[in-house]
Design an enzyme around this catalytic site. Structure first.
Site, PDB file in Angstrom:
ATOM      1  N   ASN A   9       0.864  -1.179   0.000  1.00 17.23           N
ATOM      2  CA  ASN A   9       0.000   0.000   0.000  1.00 17.23           C
ATOM      3  C   ASN A   9       0.903   1.233   0.000  1.00 17.23           C
ATOM      4  O   ASN A   9       1.514   1.552   1.020  1.00 17.23           O
ATOM      5  CB  ASN A   9      -0.878  -0.036   1.268  1.00 17.23           C
ATOM      6  CG  ASN A   9      -1.696   1.230   1.441  1.00 17.23           C
ATOM      7  OD1 ASN A   9      -1.804   2.046   0.518  1.00 17.23           O
ATOM      8  ND2 ASN A   9      -2.269   1.402   2.621  1.00 17.23           N
ATOM      9  N   LYS A  11       0.078   4.263  -0.239  1.00 17.46           N
ATOM     10  CA  LYS A  11      -0.602   5.428   0.373  1.00 17.46           C
ATOM     11  C   LYS A  11      -0.402   6.669  -0.519  1.00 17.46           C
ATOM     12  O   LYS A  11      -0.382   6.540  -1.729  1.00 17.46           O
ATOM     13  CB  LYS A  11      -0.086   5.654   1.787  1.00 17.46           C
ATOM     14  CG  LYS A  11      -0.146   4.384   2.632  1.00 17.46           C
ATOM     15  CD  LYS A  11       0.072   4.645   4.081  1.00 17.46           C
ATOM     16  CE  LYS A  11       0.065   3.314   4.824  1.00 17.46           C
ATOM     17  NZ  LYS A  11       0.100   3.468   6.258  1.00 17.46           N
ATOM     18  N   HIS A  96      -9.319   0.813   4.976  1.00 17.34           N
ATOM     19  CA  HIS A  96      -8.046   1.046   5.672  1.00 17.34           C
ATOM     20  C   HIS A  96      -8.292   1.966   6.869  1.00 17.34           C
ATOM     21  O   HIS A  96      -9.123   2.864   6.803  1.00 17.34           O
ATOM     22  CB  HIS A  96      -7.028   1.670   4.708  1.00 17.34           C
ATOM     23  CG  HIS A  96      -5.659   1.696   5.284  1.00 17.34           C
ATOM     24  ND1 HIS A  96      -5.258   2.648   6.187  1.00 17.34           N
ATOM     25  CD2 HIS A  96      -4.606   0.861   5.119  1.00 17.34           C
ATOM     26  CE1 HIS A  96      -4.004   2.395   6.543  1.00 17.34           C
ATOM     27  NE2 HIS A  96      -3.583   1.321   5.900  1.00 17.34           N
ATOM     28  N   GLU A  98      -6.769   4.407   7.997  1.00 16.96           N
ATOM     29  CA  GLU A  98      -6.616   5.848   7.730  1.00 16.96           C
ATOM     30  C   GLU A  98      -7.868   6.415   7.081  1.00 16.96           C
ATOM     31  O   GLU A  98      -8.217   7.568   7.292  1.00 16.96           O
ATOM     32  CB  GLU A  98      -5.361   6.077   6.864  1.00 16.96           C
ATOM     33  CG  GLU A  98      -4.099   5.853   7.681  1.00 16.96           C
ATOM     34  CD  GLU A  98      -2.894   5.370   6.899  1.00 16.96           C
ATOM     35  OE1 GLU A  98      -2.906   5.449   5.656  1.00 16.96           O
ATOM     36  OE2 GLU A  98      -1.937   4.897   7.546  1.00 16.96           O
ATOM     37  N   GLU A 168      -5.021  -5.196  10.617  1.00 16.66           N
ATOM     38  CA  GLU A 168      -4.022  -4.147  10.810  1.00 16.66           C
ATOM     39  C   GLU A 168      -4.298  -3.414  12.122  1.00 16.66           C
ATOM     40  O   GLU A 168      -5.116  -2.484  12.151  1.00 16.66           O
ATOM     41  CB  GLU A 168      -4.088  -3.145   9.661  1.00 16.66           C
ATOM     42  CG  GLU A 168      -3.825  -3.758   8.306  1.00 16.66           C
ATOM     43  CD  GLU A 168      -3.281  -2.727   7.335  1.00 16.66           C
ATOM     44  OE1 GLU A 168      -2.174  -2.934   6.861  1.00 16.66           O
ATOM     45  OE2 GLU A 168      -3.955  -1.713   7.100  1.00 16.66           O
ATOM     46  N   GLY A 174       2.695   2.138  10.793  1.00 16.21           N
ATOM     47  CA  GLY A 174       3.623   3.246  10.622  1.00 16.21           C
ATOM     48  C   GLY A 174       4.314   3.667  11.909  1.00 16.21           C
ATOM     49  O   GLY A 174       4.930   4.730  11.961  1.00 16.21           O
ATOM     50  N   SER A 214       3.747  -2.212  10.367  1.00 22.61           N
ATOM     51  CA  SER A 214       5.212  -2.207  10.530  1.00 22.61           C
ATOM     52  C   SER A 214       5.852  -3.551  10.206  1.00 22.61           C
ATOM     53  O   SER A 214       6.803  -3.973  10.868  1.00 22.61           O
ATOM     54  CB  SER A 214       5.593  -1.743  11.946  1.00 22.61           C
ATOM     55  OG  SER A 214       5.103  -0.433  12.166  1.00 22.61           O
ATOM     56  N   GLY A 235       2.951  -1.172   4.291  1.00 26.78           N
ATOM     57  CA  GLY A 235       2.934   0.271   4.024  1.00 26.78           C
ATOM     58  C   GLY A 235       4.339   0.768   3.728  1.00 26.78           C
ATOM     59  O   GLY A 235       4.839   0.633   2.609  1.00 26.78           O
TER      60      GLY A 235
HETATM   61  C1  PEP Z   1      -0.660   0.025   6.240  1.00 29.07           C
HETATM   62  O1  PEP Z   1      -0.964   1.179   6.439  1.00 29.07           O
HETATM   63  O2  PEP Z   1      -1.388  -0.709   5.550  1.00 29.07           O
HETATM   64  C2  PEP Z   1       0.575  -0.470   6.844  1.00 29.07           C
HETATM   65  C3  PEP Z   1       0.648  -1.742   7.143  1.00 29.07           C
HETATM   66  O3  PEP Z   1       1.556   0.442   7.083  1.00 29.07           O
HETATM   67  P1  PEP Z   1       3.026   0.179   7.694  1.00 29.07           P
HETATM   68  O4  PEP Z   1       3.553  -1.087   7.080  1.00 29.07           O
HETATM   69  O5  PEP Z   1       3.827   1.376   7.311  1.00 29.07           O
HETATM   70  O6  PEP Z   1       2.850   0.056   9.177  1.00 29.07           O
END
Ligand code: PEP
Length: 251
Positions: A9, A11, A96, A98, A168, A174, A214, A235
Site C-alpha cells: 500500500n 498510500k 483502511h 486511515e 491491521e 507506521g 510495521s 505500508g
Molecule cells: C498500512 O498502512 O497498511 C501499513 C501496514 O503500514 P506500515 O507497514 O507502514 O505500518
C-alpha cells in the site's frame, strides 16, 4: 486453495515517475519470489494507468487503495469501480484505518463499496483492526469481530472467494511497533472462526488473512510462520523494492 499474498500500500507517496520506477524495480526483483506468493501493488489513483503499463508482462497484480460508494455520476472527486477496472486493477483495498479515521469511512459505507467492487469484478482487501485504546481496554477481539461481521455478513460464501481480509492493528501502523506473531495469530484465528461460523469450514480454510502494521523483512518470517497469517499488507516497507521483495521472500 488458500493464497499467500504480499500487497504494498503506497498510500499518498511518490510522484507518477517515481511510482513507475518503483513498479519496474518490484517487477524486476519479483522473479525470485516463489510462484505460490502473489504480489500486489496499490499505488495512488493518479499512478494506476502508468503503473499498469510498467507491470505489463509481470505477474504482479494492481490494486487501488479505495473506491467510490456510488457507481457513477455527479460525485466530484470520486473514482468508480468501473474506472479502476478499466485501468487494469484486479483489487481494491477498502476500509483502511486511515480512511476510517480521517475520512469517516463507516462499516455501512464499506458494505456499499464492497458490493460495487465485487459487481465490477474486482477483488477486495478489506482492512480491520483495533486502535490502541481499544487494545488497552481489552476490546480488540470484539472490535475486529464486529468490523468483520458488519461488513462481510452482507455477502455470500461465493463472494468470499474474492475477498481478502487484512488485520491491521492501528497502533502498529507506521509506528515501527509490530504486533508479536502470537498477538497477530490469535486475532487471525478469531477472524477465521467468525468466517467459519457464518460461511462454513471450506470458505474459512480458503480465506487469505494478511497482517499489516510495521511489517518488514526482519520480522516477516516470524509472522508468516503462523498458521493463520497468509501474508502481509505492507505500508512503509513497500516503498523500497528491495524491502518489499525481501518480505515476499520470507515465506
Ligand atoms: C498500512 O498502512 O497498511 C501499513 C501496514 O503500514 P506500515 O507497514 O507502514 O505500518
Amino acid at each position: 486453495m488458500r493464497k499467500f499474498i504480499v500487497a504494498g500500500n503506497w498510500k499518498m507517496n511518490t510522484t507518477v515517475p517515481e511510482g513507475v520506477e518503483l513498479a519496474k524495480a518490484v517487477a524486476k526483483a519479483a522473479a525470485e519470489v516463489p510462484a505460490n506468493v502473489e504480489l500486489v501493488v496499490a499505488p495512488p489513483f493518479t499512478h494506476l494507468y502508468a503503473v499498469a503499463e510498467a507491470l505489463r508482462g509481470s505477474k504482479i497484480a494492481l490494486s487501488a487503495q479505495n473506491c467510490a460508494d456510488k457507481a457513477k455520476g455527479a460525485y466530484t472527486g470520486e473514482v468508480s469501480v468501473d474506472m479502476l477496472k478499466s485501468v487494469g486493477c484486479e483489487y481494491t483495498i477498502l476500509g483502511h484505518s486511515e480512511r476510517r479515521q480521517y475520512y469517516g469511512e463507516t462499516d455501512a459505507k464499506l458494505v456499499e463499496k464492497v458490493k460495487l467492487a465485487l459487481e465490477a469484478g474486482l477483488k477486495v482487501i478489506l482492512c480491520v483492526g483495533e486502535n490502541l485504546d481499544e487494545r488497552e481496554a481489552g476490546k480488540h477481539f470484539d472490535v475486529v469481530k464486529a468490523q468483520t461481521e458488519n461488513v462481510l455478513f452482507n455477502f455470500s460464501a461465493d463472494d468470499m472467494s474474492r475477498i481478502v481480509i487484512a488485520y491491521e492493528p492501528v497502533w502498529a501502523i507506521g509506528t515501527g511497533k509490530t504486533a508479536t506473531a502470537a498477538q497477530a495469530e490469535e486475532i487471525h484465528r478469531c477472524i477465521r472462526s467468525v468466517i467459519e461460523a457464518r460461511f462454513g469450514k471450506a470458505v474459512a480454510d480458503d480465506l487469505t488473512i494478511l497482517y499489516g502494521g510495521s511489517c518488514k523483512p526482519s520480522n516477516a518470517k516470524e509472522l508468516f510462520q503462523e498458521p493463520d497469517i497468509d501474508g502481509g499488507l505492507i505500508g512503509g516497507a513497500a516503498l523500497k523494492a528491495e524491502d518489499f521483495i525481501g518480505i515476499a521472500l520470507s515465506f
